[in-house]
Design a protein around this motif. Structure first.
Motif, short mmCIF file in Angstrom:
data_model
loop_
_atom_site.label_atom_id
_atom_site.label_comp_id
_atom_site.label_asym_id
_atom_site.label_seq_id
_atom_site.Cartn_x
_atom_site.Cartn_y
_atom_site.Cartn_z
N SER A 32 0.38 8.54 -4.35
CA SER A 32 1.75 8.39 -3.84
C SER A 32 1.77 8.27 -2.33
O SER A 32 2.78 7.90 -1.74
CB SER A 32 2.60 9.59 -4.27
N ASP A 33 0.64 8.56 -1.68
CA ASP A 33 0.55 8.50 -0.23
C ASP A 33 -0.85 8.05 0.19
O ASP A 33 -1.84 8.63 -0.25
CB ASP A 33 0.86 9.87 0.38
N LEU A 53 2.85 4.40 -5.59
CA LEU A 53 3.31 4.20 -4.21
C LEU A 53 4.78 3.80 -4.16
O LEU A 53 5.23 2.94 -4.92
CB LEU A 53 2.47 3.13 -3.53
N ASN A 73 3.19 -0.70 -8.79
CA ASN A 73 3.49 0.59 -8.18
C ASN A 73 4.98 0.83 -8.34
O ASN A 73 5.60 0.29 -9.27
CB ASN A 73 3.05 0.60 -6.71
#
Length: 441
Positions: A32-33, A53, A73
């Motif tokens: 996610s990062d 993401l 994503n």
């Protein structure tokens, strides 16, 4: 939420120097990062497909990136990539993008893949003078407008499964266009301006609402057209369509996924040979009716107990009935075995067809890395021919394929599909550099 650690990246790549890493594949990691990637100043190739993401802001400092995939994503925006001006290939398909405005400044892009998003309009792409491949299929785009007005480098364009009402003069400047996919829209006619796209070799306008031959008048100007799909349009029901198209396009090879010569012969009621019950060639009844002839059947299968006779319409029916009764008893012992073999064969054929059903660049299920992977024998980022692996392309004969033809499950030696059907140039040229996209089955 999984946050990527730069130390973890270094460990996974057996190095302590972030500047030594030029290529990373971080797919299927629930990330996610990825803001830590700003530490990798020399990163040129990055695959972040199939993660979680929601932002690309963490890539702002990766200014040397040339190849980027963020397919599948949860992106609603491409904010953060505006400064990545060295990008030549970008795939952001299967996200939740509502706009593509952030890509307008990527002047070196050669391939832009944004299929399966929520994009409603195409931004101006006039700064992308090297853009070769543009895939925007399965977006709610209702018009092309002037977005491609100054793009004469584009050779492959897919806008299938959108909401196009027409194309008007929007492609007039795309004089290098070779592959055009517009299937599953609401297009009613092909405009006269399409004549400017004289290099077109493959055109898919299947499943639209084209009704009359006059709506296809411009086709006669497309002298290089080799593959045309009209299936799913009302005009496809025209019994003389193949003959008319052949007259307009004498060099056309494939119509609706089949050799056009076969389609023309079928319309003209040409002779069709087939095996009769005893395994010998017979003339189709339709051919006999067309010729209106009384013929003497010449058979080599006298063992069935039915001698040759002079046949008219009634005599022929009587003769066939008599022979059928004799053959029925003879074939009964093999009937069950034949049925079982046919059933198993059909299952295998169906399974094989499903395995090859995906269509190339804008196929939702084919990993982007498989379509645009680097050649193992050559660094695509330092080679004079940057960008895309040809070996993988040869294995995705349709993963797009240009054409969205309904497939025949039964093997038919007269059915020509994929690269063999297109008779195009080899895949020695790369996607993004003029290579064949392999849009096919």
């Amino acid at each position: 939420m999984a946050v990527l650690s730069w130390k973890q990246v270094l460990e996974d790549n057996n190095t302590t120097d972030p500047n030594s890493i030029t290529s990373l594949s971080l797919t299927h990691k629930a990330l996610s990062d990825v803001s830590c990637l700003s530490e990798f100043k020399n990163l040129q190739r990055l695959d972040l497909g199939f993660n979680n993401l929601t932002s690309l802001e963490g890539l702002k400092l990766c200014v040397n990136l040339k190849w980027l995939s963020v397919v599948q994503n949860k992106l609603e925006s491409l904010k953060g990539i505006g400064g990545l001006i060295k990008l030549t290939v970008l795939n952001a398909g299967k996200n939740k993008l509502k706009s593509m405005n952030e890509v307008s400044g990527l002047v070196n892009l050669r391939a832009l893949i944004l299929n399966d998003n929520d994009i409603v309009s195409i931004c101006k792409l006039d700064k992308m003078q090297e853009l070769n491949t543009l895939v925007l299929s399965r977006n709610p785009i209702s018009g092309i407008g002037q977005s491609l007005a100054k793009i004469n480098s584009i050779t492959k364009l897919s806008l299938s499964n959108c909401q196009l009402q027409g194309i008007d003069s929007s492609l007039k400047s795309c004089t290098e266009l070779k592959e055009l996919r517009l299937a599953h829209n609401d297009i009613k006619t092909l405009p006269s301006e399409l004549a400017f796209n004289i290099k077109l070799q493959n055109l898919d306008i299947g499943n639209n609402v084209i009704m009359k031959c006059s709506d296809l008048k411009v086709l006669s100007s497309l002298v290089n057209l080799k593959n045309l799909n009209l299936q799913g349009n009302p005009i496809a029901e025209n019994e003389a369509l193949a003959k008319k198209i052949k007259k307009q396009l004498p060099n056309l090879q494939i119509l609706n996924a089949k050799p056009i010569e076969n389609a023309v012969k079928k319309e003209e009621g040409g002779r069709v040979d087939f095996e009769n019950e005893s395994g010998h060639l017979d003339i189709a009844a339709s051919d006999r009716k067309r010729k209106g002839l009384v013929q003497t059947e010449k058979r080599t299968n006298y063992d069935v107990g039915v001698p040759p006779v002079e046949l008219g319409t009634r005599e022929e029916q009587k003769h066939k009935k008599q022979k059928s009764e004799v053959l029925k008893e003879k074939a009964s012992t093999n009937k069950n075995d034949t049925a079982v073999r046919d059933k198993e064969s059909a299952k295998k054929s169906s399974k094989k067809a499903k395995q090859h059903k995906a269509s190339a660049i804008d196929d939702g299920e084919t990993p982007f890395a498989d379509l645009f992977g680097p050649d193992s024998s050559e660094d695509p980022l330092t080679s004079s021919r940057k960008g895309v692996n040809q070996n993988t392309l040869q294995n995705v004969d349709a993963t797009a394929g240009l054409v969205t033809f309904p497939k025949k499950k039964k093997k038919n030696k007269n059915l020509v599909t994929g690269a063999a059907a297109l008779h195009l140039s080899s895949v020695s040229d790369e996607i993004g550099l003029g290579g064949t996209s392999m849009w096919g089955e």
